[in-house]
Design a protein around this motif. Structure first.
Motif, mmCIF file in Angstrom:
data_model
loop_
_atom_site.group_PDB
_atom_site.id
_atom_site.type_symbol
_atom_site.label_atom_id
_atom_site.label_comp_id
_atom_site.label_asym_id
_atom_site.label_seq_id
_atom_site.Cartn_x
_atom_site.Cartn_y
_atom_site.Cartn_z
ATOM 1 N N ASN A 81 -90.718 -54.642 87.954
ATOM 2 C CA ASN A 81 -89.979 -55.671 87.233
ATOM 3 C C ASN A 81 -90.407 -55.603 85.924
ATOM 4 O O ASN A 81 -91.617 -55.231 85.574
ATOM 5 N N TRP A 141 -80.904 -57.709 88.626
ATOM 6 C CA TRP A 141 -81.109 -58.138 87.141
ATOM 7 C C TRP A 141 -81.114 -59.676 87.056
ATOM 8 O O TRP A 141 -80.115 -60.225 87.861
ATOM 9 N N SER A 151 -86.800 -65.241 84.273
ATOM 10 C CA SER A 151 -87.891 -64.702 85.094
ATOM 11 C C SER A 151 -88.049 -65.353 86.402
ATOM 12 O O SER A 151 -88.641 -64.824 87.484
ATOM 13 N N ILE A 194 -84.818 -63.125 89.357
ATOM 14 C CA ILE A 194 -84.458 -61.841 88.518
ATOM 15 C C ILE A 194 -83.566 -61.228 89.518
ATOM 16 O O ILE A 194 -82.626 -60.748 88.987
ATOM 17 N N THR A 216 -85.171 -55.375 87.915
ATOM 18 C CA THR A 216 -85.782 -54.573 88.826
ATOM 19 C C THR A 216 -85.378 -53.274 88.677
ATOM 20 O O THR A 216 -84.194 -53.165 89.301
#
Length: 420
Positions: free
Chosen positions: A59, A97, A101, A104, A148
């Motif tokens: 990540n 994506w 945060s 994700i 990721t």
């Protein structure tokens, strides 16, 4: 019949397994340190070094390009690019994506995210992105994209550039590398020179008190280093002050004079602006020499005693002096023992921290050795594992090279005197 000459012991397999285990236990962390020195901090934090040769999924957060790169296309303002290129990586494959945060994996490659007033963002699997808005983008920083991604194996030499050539105070490993050689080479050569003469005298010269001196040397082998450091430092400081007082008065002016000379000032432990300071190369050389001499004399004496007596007696009959016998016969024949002690002394002085801390206290970093520099890296950059791994491997690279090139002499020297 079990003890027939030439027959292998029944438990030879246990010996082989034990050796293999010991080699693995030593090699595993060394290889790990070497591989980690070529990886970035993110790679070290996300996976072990044994996965360095395989694609890694991790990540990360990457920003899009700034508003300065926007273009007006069909009445809309567009920012295009590649997320991996923004970070300097040209390859990678995005699996999921997002723009936060906390979540994700909300989008997959090819999806479009609505950023409200910041426009619409589309991200592809290869990292290509397109940010579109009907109004002009503002701000110097791009939008954050959390993703990721699976990236191919990659290695870098930036860690070594930072460690060896950085101008920062905490990264002066290049200077510390040279300082360590300045400490180690004289601290290895000086005790060998002194011990060789002493070992020859104790082995082949008859004089009163020889047996007592040998017993004293054997006793000195067990004297702990920590017990004598402070008295030795006090004695060394007294000798330095006495020497400066002989040169002239006042003492402070001579200290500044030594400091202005450069390398001679550092030899005695002076730096510009200092008055009296006994922390210098002479002190650390004397300390390593003093604590290395008992082992050196003991090792060399045992080896020289085992040399053929007829060679020495024939040389004396031919009129050779003790000095000629020592330099032309004893020293060439004693090379394995000399090399064996040189390895021990070199490894000890190269990896030493305690003596360096006591005799080379230097706030300017002019005499800092590698072991102390690594400690400073731990204190100021404890999170930068890639820097620490690189600095540690640079520190052990020279001892490893010395050991592998001279290990055959080490074995021969350790067996000195065991067979008559």
């Amino acid at each position: 019949m079990d003890n027939i000459v030439g027959k292998k012991p029944a438990l030879i397999w246990a010996t082989h397994i034990s050796v293999a285990v010991l080699v693995f236990l030593w090699l595993f962390p060394t290889v790990g340190l070497f591989v980690s020195s070529f990886r970035t901090g993110d790679q070290i934090a996300s996976s072990g070094w044994w996965k360095a040769l395989f694609p890694q999924e991790q990540n990360t957060m990457i920003r899009t390009a700034s508003s300065d790169t926007q273009k007006q296309i069909d009445g809309n303002y567009v920012i295009e690019g590649n997320l991996f290129a923004e970070e300097g990586d040209a390859q990678g494959e995005i699996s999921v994506w997002g723009t936060s945060s906390r979540n994700i994996g909300v989008y997959t490659p090819g999806d479009t995210a609505d950023l409200g007033e910041d426009g619409m963002l589309t991200v592809e699997a290869n990292g290509d992105y397109r940010l579109v808005n009907d109004t002009e983008f503002t701000g110097s920083r791009g939008e954050r994209v959390f993703l990721t991604a699976k990236t191919p194996p990659s290695f870098t030499l930036d860690n070594y550039r930072t460690v060896l050539f950085s101008g920062k105070a905490t990264d002066k490993m290049g200077k510390a590398f040279l300082n360590t050689f300045t400490v180690t080479i004289p601290a290895t050569v000086i005790p060998i020179l002194i011990a060789a003469f002493a070992a020859y005298a104790l082995a082949w010269m008859d004089f009163k008190g020889r047996a007592f001196l040998i017993a004293v040397i054997v006793g000195l082998l067990v004297v702990p280093l920590q017990l004598a450091l402070i008295p030795l430092l006090s004695f060394h400081g007294t000798v330095v002050e006495w020497f400066i007082a002989l040169v002239g008065t006042p003492m402070e002016d001579n200290a500044r004079r030594f400091a202005e000379v450069g390398w001679l000032g550092r030899l005695f432990g002076f730096a510009p602006g200092d008055t009296i300071n006994s922390k210098g190369y002479l002190g650390v050389w004397a300390a390593h020499t003093g604590f290395g001499l008992p082992l050196a004399i003991y090792l060399l004496r045992n080896y020289m005693v085992g040399l053929p007596k007829d060679i020495i007696e024939n040389a004396r009959v031919d009129g050779a002096t003790d000095f000629q016998i020592f330099t032309k016969i004893i020293l060439p024949l004693s090379f394995p023992a000399l090399a064996s002690f040189a390895i021990f002394q070199f490894l000890w002085t190269w990896n030493d921290l305690l003596v360096a801390l006591v005799f080379l206290i230097d706030s300017s970093g002019e005499t800092t050795v590698m072991t102390r520099q690594i400690v400073e890296l731990l204190g100021t950059r404890g999170g930068n594992w890639e820097i620490l791994a690189t600095a540690a491997f640079v520190s052990i690279a020279v001892p490893l090279t010395v050991f592998f090139f001279m290990q055959k002499y080490l074995v021969r020297g350790l067996l000195a005197g065991s067979v008559k």
